[in-house]
Design an enzyme around this catalytic site. Sequence first.
Site, PDB file in Angstrom:
ATOM      1  N   HIS A  55       0.744  -1.267  -0.033  1.00 31.05           N
ATOM      2  CA  HIS A  55      -0.137  -0.028   0.132  1.00 31.05           C
ATOM      3  C   HIS A  55       1.049   1.179  -0.243  1.00 31.05           C
ATOM      4  O   HIS A  55       2.132   1.173   0.531  1.00 31.05           O
ATOM      5  CB  HIS A  55      -0.711  -0.101   1.073  1.00 31.05           C
ATOM      6  CG  HIS A  55      -1.719  -1.011   1.609  1.00 31.05           C
ATOM      7  ND1 HIS A  55      -1.073  -2.216   2.365  1.00 31.05           N
ATOM      8  CD2 HIS A  55      -2.707  -1.334   1.227  1.00 31.05           C
ATOM      9  CE1 HIS A  55      -2.247  -3.016   2.308  1.00 31.05           C
ATOM     10  NE2 HIS A  55      -3.163  -2.680   1.901  1.00 31.05           N
ATOM     11  N   ASP A  58       2.212   1.715   3.241  1.00 30.86           N
ATOM     12  CA  ASP A  58       3.385   0.790   3.926  1.00 30.86           C
ATOM     13  C   ASP A  58       4.867   1.187   3.909  1.00 30.86           C
ATOM     14  O   ASP A  58       5.695   0.933   4.477  1.00 30.86           O
ATOM     15  CB  ASP A  58       3.184  -0.486   3.271  1.00 30.86           C
ATOM     16  CG  ASP A  58       1.934  -1.286   3.347  1.00 30.86           C
ATOM     17  OD1 ASP A  58       1.114  -0.889   4.277  1.00 30.86           O
ATOM     18  OD2 ASP A  58       1.444  -2.051   2.239  1.00 30.86           O
ATOM     19  N   MET A  89       2.522  -5.767  -7.555  1.00 34.38           N
ATOM     20  CA  MET A  89       1.152  -5.197  -7.434  1.00 34.38           C
ATOM     21  C   MET A  89       1.247  -4.139  -6.391  1.00 34.38           C
ATOM     22  O   MET A  89       2.124  -3.995  -5.395  1.00 34.38           O
ATOM     23  CB  MET A  89       0.399  -6.185  -6.824  1.00 34.38           C
ATOM     24  CG  MET A  89      -1.023  -5.837  -6.035  1.00 34.38           C
ATOM     25  SD  MET A  89      -1.008  -5.217  -4.667  1.00 34.38           S
ATOM     26  CE  MET A  89      -1.872  -6.633  -3.753  1.00 34.38           C
ATOM     27  N   GLU A 182     -11.210  -6.708  -4.975  1.00 35.58           N
ATOM     28  CA  GLU A 182     -11.091  -7.580  -4.064  1.00 35.58           C
ATOM     29  C   GLU A 182     -12.205  -7.686  -3.088  1.00 35.58           C
ATOM     30  O   GLU A 182     -12.423  -6.886  -2.282  1.00 35.58           O
ATOM     31  CB  GLU A 182      -9.730  -7.257  -3.358  1.00 35.58           C
ATOM     32  CG  GLU A 182      -9.422  -8.532  -2.237  1.00 35.58           C
ATOM     33  CD  GLU A 182      -8.113  -8.232  -1.217  1.00 35.58           C
ATOM     34  OE1 GLU A 182      -7.183  -7.512  -1.809  1.00 35.58           O
ATOM     35  OE2 GLU A 182      -8.070  -8.788  -0.126  1.00 35.58           O
ATOM     36  N   LYS A 184     -14.642  -8.725  -0.106  1.00 35.44           N
ATOM     37  CA  LYS A 184     -14.612  -9.305   1.342  1.00 35.44           C
ATOM     38  C   LYS A 184     -15.896  -8.752   1.843  1.00 35.44           C
ATOM     39  O   LYS A 184     -16.675  -7.749   1.880  1.00 35.44           O
ATOM     40  CB  LYS A 184     -13.707  -8.569   2.187  1.00 35.44           C
ATOM     41  CG  LYS A 184     -13.324  -9.089   3.586  1.00 35.44           C
ATOM     42  CD  LYS A 184     -12.176  -8.142   4.248  1.00 35.44           C
ATOM     43  CE  LYS A 184     -11.966  -8.744   5.756  1.00 35.44           C
ATOM     44  NZ  LYS A 184     -10.997  -8.270   6.185  1.00 35.44           N
ATOM     45  N   GLU A 218      -9.639 -13.884  -2.079  1.00 35.44           N
ATOM     46  CA  GLU A 218      -8.994 -13.856  -0.993  1.00 35.44           C
ATOM     47  C   GLU A 218      -9.493 -15.258  -0.386  1.00 35.44           C
ATOM     48  O   GLU A 218     -10.781 -15.394  -0.042  1.00 35.44           O
ATOM     49  CB  GLU A 218      -8.681 -12.752  -0.130  1.00 35.44           C
ATOM     50  CG  GLU A 218      -7.983 -13.205   1.216  1.00 35.44           C
ATOM     51  CD  GLU A 218      -7.362 -11.962   1.801  1.00 35.44           C
ATOM     52  OE1 GLU A 218      -7.177 -10.963   1.470  1.00 35.44           O
ATOM     53  OE2 GLU A 218      -7.644 -12.208   3.313  1.00 35.44           O
ATOM     54  N   HIS A 221     -11.698 -14.397   3.017  1.00 33.88           N
ATOM     55  CA  HIS A 221     -12.833 -13.841   2.642  1.00 33.88           C
ATOM     56  C   HIS A 221     -14.055 -14.549   2.358  1.00 33.88           C
ATOM     57  O   HIS A 221     -15.125 -14.294   2.874  1.00 33.88           O
ATOM     58  CB  HIS A 221     -12.635 -12.540   1.587  1.00 33.88           C
ATOM     59  CG  HIS A 221     -11.483 -11.686   1.982  1.00 33.88           C
ATOM     60  ND1 HIS A 221     -11.061 -10.839   1.063  1.00 33.88           N
ATOM     61  CD2 HIS A 221     -10.722 -11.498   3.088  1.00 33.88           C
ATOM     62  CE1 HIS A 221     -10.122  -9.849   1.731  1.00 33.88           C
ATOM     63  NE2 HIS A 221     -10.037 -10.398   2.874  1.00 33.88           N
ATOM     64  N   ASP A 246      -4.870 -13.680  -3.293  1.00 35.60           N
ATOM     65  CA  ASP A 246      -4.712 -13.508  -2.005  1.00 35.60           C
ATOM     66  C   ASP A 246      -4.855 -14.936  -1.306  1.00 35.60           C
ATOM     67  O   ASP A 246      -5.885 -15.402  -0.988  1.00 35.60           O
ATOM     68  CB  ASP A 246      -5.281 -12.547  -1.222  1.00 35.60           C
ATOM     69  CG  ASP A 246      -4.908 -11.190  -1.565  1.00 35.60           C
ATOM     70  OD1 ASP A 246      -4.061 -10.955  -2.527  1.00 35.60           O
ATOM     71  OD2 ASP A 246      -5.349 -10.207  -0.912  1.00 35.60           O
ATOM     72  N   ASP A 256     -11.616 -12.134  11.078  1.00 33.44           N
ATOM     73  CA  ASP A 256     -10.382 -12.184  10.113  1.00 33.44           C
ATOM     74  C   ASP A 256      -9.393 -12.804  10.458  1.00 33.44           C
ATOM     75  O   ASP A 256      -8.418 -11.830  11.068  1.00 33.44           O
ATOM     76  CB  ASP A 256     -10.437 -10.840   9.474  1.00 33.44           C
ATOM     77  CG  ASP A 256      -9.745 -10.628   8.031  1.00 33.44           C
ATOM     78  OD1 ASP A 256      -9.297 -11.660   7.796  1.00 33.44           O
ATOM     79  OD2 ASP A 256      -9.371  -9.571   7.697  1.00 33.44           O
ATOM     80  N   ASP A 258      -6.405 -14.261   8.837  1.00 25.66           N
ATOM     81  CA  ASP A 258      -5.229 -14.138   8.116  1.00 25.66           C
ATOM     82  C   ASP A 258      -4.175 -14.995   8.383  1.00 25.66           C
ATOM     83  O   ASP A 258      -3.001 -14.725   8.598  1.00 25.66           O
ATOM     84  CB  ASP A 258      -4.679 -12.628   8.233  1.00 25.66           C
ATOM     85  CG  ASP A 258      -5.393 -11.574   7.357  1.00 25.66           C
ATOM     86  OD1 ASP A 258      -6.017 -12.203   6.222  1.00 25.66           O
ATOM     87  OD2 ASP A 258      -5.204 -10.569   7.722  1.00 25.66           O
ATOM     88  N   ASP A 288      -1.351 -13.042   1.571  1.00 23.68           N
ATOM     89  CA  ASP A 288      -2.061 -11.863   2.338  1.00 23.68           C
ATOM     90  C   ASP A 288      -2.364 -12.446   3.777  1.00 23.68           C
ATOM     91  O   ASP A 288      -3.441 -12.578   4.067  1.00 23.68           O
ATOM     92  CB  ASP A 288      -3.092 -11.208   1.815  1.00 23.68           C
ATOM     93  CG  ASP A 288      -3.489  -9.991   2.159  1.00 23.68           C
ATOM     94  OD1 ASP A 288      -2.600  -9.758   3.075  1.00 23.68           O
ATOM     95  OD2 ASP A 288      -4.763  -9.496   1.984  1.00 23.68           O
TER      96      ASP A 288
END
Length: 389
Positions: A55, A58, A89, A182, A184, A218, A221, A246, A256, A258, A288
Amino acid sequence: MGNFVPQKSDKFTFGLWTVGNPGADPFGGPVRTPVTPVERVHKLGELGAWGVNLHDNDLVPFGASAQQRDKIVSEFKQALTDSGVVVPMATTNLFSHPVFKDGAFTSNDPKVRAFALRKTVESIDLGAELGAKIYVFWGGREGTEVDASKDAVTALKRFREALDFLSEYAISQNYGMKFALEPKPNEPRGDIYLPTVGAMLGFISTLAHPEMVGVNPEYAHDTIAGLNFYHAVAQALEMGKLFHIDLNGQKPGRFDQDLRFGQEDYKSNFFLVKLLEDYKYDGPKHFDAHALRTSDPADVWEFAKGCMRSYLILKEKAQQFNADPEIQALLQEINAGDAASDAVLSAGFSTENLAALKSLDLDPEALALKPLPYEKLDQLTFELLLGVR
Ligand code: GCO
Ligand code: MN
Ligand code: MN
């Protein structure tokens, strides 16, 4: 048995935010001091990852001056060159700052929408500068808890307006970028707009440049919502819309999580990997996910290695499955064709073919008696996955 060492050609990628995750959750603050983006890139390169995604924030902190930005970006580019890691990406953080607390592209406030649009234009520039050819849109805050607050039809129009603007922008700059949306279902919003892969695919066909827009599904998700991720990815792939993916781990019906790829539900992970391999998905395989809150910095790298290794193990299992004589004989039996019916089914509608359909010898009672040994097939799959075949 393979050695399961990742190669660049595997196209494994991680987000700066994934291996940099400090382990905070809604109930407690960070438990690890993250290493710098430059250090993360070097370590990912050493471990065999192909790419790193990011991002805007980031890398470049929110509100950084142009000089600060340029200095950070040039150091980061040097790290990419030194480590041989690429940036396939990029994406925009449209969720952390309080300005986005009620949405970005779908906010009721046109100034917030304009701010989100401008931030994304700048972030697309950053992505292009770093070589990214895929730009992801994850609408984390694009949703509601209070449906009285926003008209859901208007929200979709606003989301489309932003995407059309941005696709025209990317085209005008000759960035050669594709967009990947994406979906979710929830988190951080109570309900996020366009919650599933199917919803996104439908929405894409209404955009000004549908040819440059696909999806970024993802695992977590769909799994949160109890959906079959393998089926969702298959639909995107069949439509030529699987631009990015993802990968992670998740238990159904939970927050969530991850988790590390492969941590949960080996069987569904297996069919996912088999799908990607059988159909030669050629895009990035992005993890991800983040290490558990209990992990220390060394364990974070075990997490990263584990994601890639698990994928490669499942890939080998898919090859074994495709070569297993007993499994393949069963599949042949299940998929046995009938020349006359196949010809009618594939010929499309015509008066002659309608007549051919009507004259086919089809006995429902006999057809219903055809054996479908799925118990046997599934047990063989289980045994293959558990390594006893
Ligand atoms: C999530 C999402 C994000 C996005 C990322 C890239 O659940 O938080 O998966 O990690 O993938 O913002 O757009
Ligand atoms: Mn996610
Ligand atoms: Mn994601």
